[in-house]
Design a protein around this motif. Sequence first.
Motif, PDB file in Angstrom:
ATOM      1  N   GLU A  94       4.102   5.746  10.469  1.00  0.00           N
ATOM      2  CA  GLU A  94       4.609   7.029  10.968  1.00  0.00           C
ATOM      3  C   GLU A  94       4.738   8.034   9.821  1.00  0.00           C
ATOM      4  OE1 GLU A  94       5.336   8.279  13.963  1.00  0.00           O
ATOM      5  OE2 GLU A  94       4.707   6.454  14.997  1.00  0.00           O
ATOM      6  N   ALA A  95       5.293   7.586   8.696  1.00  0.00           N
ATOM      7  CA  ALA A  95       5.484   8.470   7.548  1.00  0.00           C
ATOM      8  C   ALA A  95       4.163   9.000   7.011  1.00  0.00           C
ATOM      9  CB  ALA A  95       6.246   7.738   6.444  1.00  0.00           C
ATOM     10  N   LEU A  96       3.105   8.216   7.154  1.00  0.00           N
ATOM     11  CA  LEU A  96       1.779   8.630   6.674  1.00  0.00           C
ATOM     12  C   LEU A  96       0.970   9.365   7.733  1.00  0.00           C
ATOM     13  CD1 LEU A  96       0.753   5.406   4.731  1.00  0.00           C
ATOM     14  CD2 LEU A  96       1.418   7.601   3.749  1.00  0.00           C
ATOM     15  N   GLY A  97       1.556   9.554   8.907  1.00  0.00           N
ATOM     16  CA  GLY A  97       0.847  10.222   9.982  1.00  0.00           C
ATOM     17  C   GLY A  97      -0.154   9.329  10.674  1.00  0.00           C
ATOM     18  N   LEU A  98       0.038   8.024  10.568  1.00  0.00           N
ATOM     19  CA  LEU A  98      -0.882   7.063  11.189  1.00  0.00           C
ATOM     20  C   LEU A  98      -0.298   6.443  12.446  1.00  0.00           C
ATOM     21  CD1 LEU A  98      -2.022   5.186   7.962  1.00  0.00           C
ATOM     22  CD2 LEU A  98      -3.255   6.987   9.180  1.00  0.00           C
ATOM     23  N   GLY A  99       0.876   6.923  12.861  1.00  0.00           N
ATOM     24  CA  GLY A  99       1.542   6.352  14.023  1.00  0.00           C
ATOM     25  C   GLY A  99       0.734   6.563  15.278  1.00  0.00           C
ATOM     26  N   LYS A 100       1.038   5.744  16.264  1.00  0.00           N
ATOM     27  CA  LYS A 100       0.326   5.838  17.535  1.00  0.00           C
ATOM     28  C   LYS A 100       0.609   7.187  18.174  1.00  0.00           C
ATOM     29  CE  LYS A 100       1.712   1.393  18.609  1.00  0.00           C
ATOM     30  NZ  LYS A 100       2.082   0.415  19.605  1.00  0.00           N
ATOM     31  N   GLY A 101      -0.430   7.871  18.497  1.00  0.00           N
ATOM     32  CA  GLY A 101      -0.290   9.176  19.149  1.00  0.00           C
ATOM     33  C   GLY A 101      -0.432   9.060  20.648  1.00  0.00           C
ATOM     34  N   GLU A 102      -0.355  10.169  21.307  1.00  0.00           N
ATOM     35  CA  GLU A 102      -0.540  10.207  22.760  1.00  0.00           C
ATOM     36  C   GLU A 102      -2.004  10.022  23.092  1.00  0.00           C
ATOM     37  OE1 GLU A 102       1.910  10.591  25.094  1.00  0.00           O
ATOM     38  OE2 GLU A 102       3.297  10.420  23.417  1.00  0.00           O
ATOM     39  N   VAL A 103      -2.254   9.297  24.153  1.00  0.00           N
ATOM     40  CA  VAL A 103      -3.644   9.060  24.590  1.00  0.00           C
ATOM     41  C   VAL A 103      -3.976  10.007  25.703  1.00  0.00           C
ATOM     42  CG1 VAL A 103      -5.269   7.384  25.499  1.00  0.00           C
ATOM     43  CG2 VAL A 103      -3.473   6.668  23.917  1.00  0.00           C
ATOM     44  N   LEU A 108      -1.714  -4.038   9.697  1.00  0.00           N
ATOM     45  CA  LEU A 108      -1.108  -3.317  10.821  1.00  0.00           C
ATOM     46  C   LEU A 108      -0.915  -1.825  10.548  1.00  0.00           C
ATOM     47  CD1 LEU A 108       1.528  -5.920  12.047  1.00  0.00           C
ATOM     48  CD2 LEU A 108      -0.674  -5.361  13.067  1.00  0.00           C
ATOM     49  N   LEU A 109      -0.864  -1.456   9.304  1.00  0.00           N
ATOM     50  CA  LEU A 109      -0.748  -0.043   8.947  1.00  0.00           C
ATOM     51  C   LEU A 109      -1.897   0.761   9.570  1.00  0.00           C
ATOM     52  CD1 LEU A 109       0.845   1.994   7.159  1.00  0.00           C
ATOM     53  CD2 LEU A 109      -0.742   1.426   5.324  1.00  0.00           C
ATOM     54  N   LEU A 110      -3.092   0.181   9.570  1.00  0.00           N
ATOM     55  CA  LEU A 110      -4.263   0.858  10.132  1.00  0.00           C
ATOM     56  C   LEU A 110      -4.166   1.058  11.636  1.00  0.00           C
ATOM     57  CD1 LEU A 110      -7.177  -0.830   8.181  1.00  0.00           C
ATOM     58  CD2 LEU A 110      -6.222   1.446   7.853  1.00  0.00           C
ATOM     59  N   TYR A 111      -3.340   0.231  12.275  1.00  0.00           N
ATOM     60  CA  TYR A 111      -3.166   0.332  13.724  1.00  0.00           C
ATOM     61  C   TYR A 111      -1.977   1.207  14.104  1.00  0.00           C
ATOM     62  CZ  TYR A 111      -6.563  -3.408  13.871  1.00  0.00           C
ATOM     63  OH  TYR A 111      -7.704  -4.146  13.717  1.00  0.00           O
ATOM     64  N   GLY A 112      -1.337   1.800  13.110  1.00  0.00           N
ATOM     65  CA  GLY A 112      -0.239   2.713  13.377  1.00  0.00           C
ATOM     66  C   GLY A 112       1.094   2.056  13.616  1.00  0.00           C
ATOM     67  N   TYR A 113       1.263   0.817  13.194  1.00  0.00           N
ATOM     68  CA  TYR A 113       2.529   0.115  13.404  1.00  0.00           C
ATOM     69  C   TYR A 113       3.455   0.255  12.215  1.00  0.00           C
ATOM     70  CZ  TYR A 113       0.542  -2.073  17.519  1.00  0.00           C
ATOM     71  OH  TYR A 113      -0.011  -2.283  18.747  1.00  0.00           O
ATOM     72  N   GLY A 114       4.729   0.433  12.498  1.00  0.00           N
ATOM     73  CA  GLY A 114       5.756   0.453  11.468  1.00  0.00           C
ATOM     74  C   GLY A 114       6.141   1.842  11.003  1.00  0.00           C
ATOM     75  N   ASP A 115       7.272   1.898  10.336  1.00  0.00           N
ATOM     76  CA  ASP A 115       7.793   3.173   9.835  1.00  0.00           C
ATOM     77  C   ASP A 115       6.869   3.799   8.809  1.00  0.00           C
ATOM     78  OD1 ASP A 115      10.030   2.803  11.429  1.00  0.00           O
ATOM     79  OD2 ASP A 115      11.202   1.899   9.812  1.00  0.00           O
ATOM     80  N   ALA A 116       6.242   2.982   7.988  1.00  0.00           N
ATOM     81  CA  ALA A 116       5.341   3.500   6.959  1.00  0.00           C
ATOM     82  C   ALA A 116       4.146   4.209   7.589  1.00  0.00           C
ATOM     83  CB  ALA A 116       4.863   2.378   6.045  1.00  0.00           C
ATOM     84  N   VAL A 159       0.846  -1.200   0.000  1.00  0.00           N
ATOM     85  CA  VAL A 159       0.000   0.000   0.000  1.00  0.00           C
ATOM     86  C   VAL A 159       0.877   1.245   0.000  1.00  0.00           C
ATOM     87  CG1 VAL A 159      -1.608   1.364   1.404  1.00  0.00           C
ATOM     88  CG2 VAL A 159      -2.020  -1.076   1.060  1.00  0.00           C
ATOM     89  N   VAL A 160       1.929   1.219   0.786  1.00  0.00           N
ATOM     90  CA  VAL A 160       2.807   2.379   0.932  1.00  0.00           C
ATOM     91  C   VAL A 160       3.881   2.427  -0.151  1.00  0.00           C
ATOM     92  CG1 VAL A 160       4.494   3.483   2.453  1.00  0.00           C
ATOM     93  CG2 VAL A 160       2.420   2.475   3.411  1.00  0.00           C
ATOM     94  N   ASN A 161       4.543   1.311  -0.409  1.00  0.00           N
ATOM     95  CA  ASN A 161       5.724   1.300  -1.271  1.00  0.00           C
ATOM     96  C   ASN A 161       5.466   0.965  -2.735  1.00  0.00           C
ATOM     97  OD1 ASN A 161       7.446   1.840   0.950  1.00  0.00           O
ATOM     98  ND2 ASN A 161       7.335  -0.314   1.524  1.00  0.00           N
ATOM     99  N   PHE A 162       4.334   0.349  -3.026  1.00  0.00           N
ATOM    100  CA  PHE A 162       4.027  -0.079  -4.394  1.00  0.00           C
ATOM    101  C   PHE A 162       2.559   0.200  -4.727  1.00  0.00           C
ATOM    102  CE2 PHE A 162       7.363  -2.825  -2.671  1.00  0.00           C
ATOM    103  CZ  PHE A 162       8.342  -2.752  -3.655  1.00  0.00           C
ATOM    104  N   PRO A 163       2.136   1.443  -4.744  1.00  0.00           N
ATOM    105  CA  PRO A 163       0.710   1.746  -4.945  1.00  0.00           C
ATOM    106  C   PRO A 163       0.144   1.218  -6.257  1.00  0.00           C
ATOM    107  CG  PRO A 163       2.039   3.751  -5.000  1.00  0.00           C
ATOM    108  CD  PRO A 163       2.947   2.645  -4.574  1.00  0.00           C
ATOM    109  N   HIS A 164       0.980   1.009  -7.262  1.00  0.00           N
ATOM    110  CA  HIS A 164       0.489   0.471  -8.537  1.00  0.00           C
ATOM    111  C   HIS A 164       0.035  -0.979  -8.411  1.00  0.00           C
ATOM    112  CE1 HIS A 164       4.722  -0.754  -8.447  1.00  0.00           C
ATOM    113  NE2 HIS A 164       4.403  -1.706  -9.322  1.00  0.00           N
ATOM    114  N   MET A 165       0.310  -1.614  -7.292  1.00  0.00           N
ATOM    115  CA  MET A 165      -0.087  -3.001  -7.073  1.00  0.00           C
ATOM    116  C   MET A 165      -1.429  -3.119  -6.349  1.00  0.00           C
ATOM    117  SD  MET A 165       3.530  -4.697  -5.996  1.00  0.00           S
ATOM    118  CE  MET A 165       4.985  -4.521  -7.023  1.00  0.00           C
TER     119      MET A 165
END
Length: 102
Positions: A93-102, A83-91, A68-74
């Motif tokens: 964070e880069a998309l602004g989906l990282g875990k924020g403060e609660v 896991l991207l939806l849960y804010g996990y991983g560098d990708a 989804v992040v690295n190969f959008p043409h796929m």
Amino acid sequence: ENIIRSCRLPHLLSEGIYTHFAVSDEQDSESRAYTEAQFELFMKVIDTVRERGGIEFALRHCANSGAVVNFPHMALDMVRPGLLLYGYGDAAEALGLGKGEV
């Protein structure tokens, strides 16, 4: 041939086909080349099943979080961000989906 025979089994409706990318979340050139090769093979299988068996899949699906992040043409017909939806991983964070403060 096995895919075509499987799709022709009685009482089975084969609406879609999918695969999983093993290293689409990795940024090194070897991993990126491997993912591109996986995608090329997946598309070749779809084309071969269409040409030899006359079977057209309504849904073609392969893009996990890394793709989804690295190969959008796929993205094809669906994506599986997982896991991207849960804010996990560098990708995430880069998309602004990282875990924020609660």
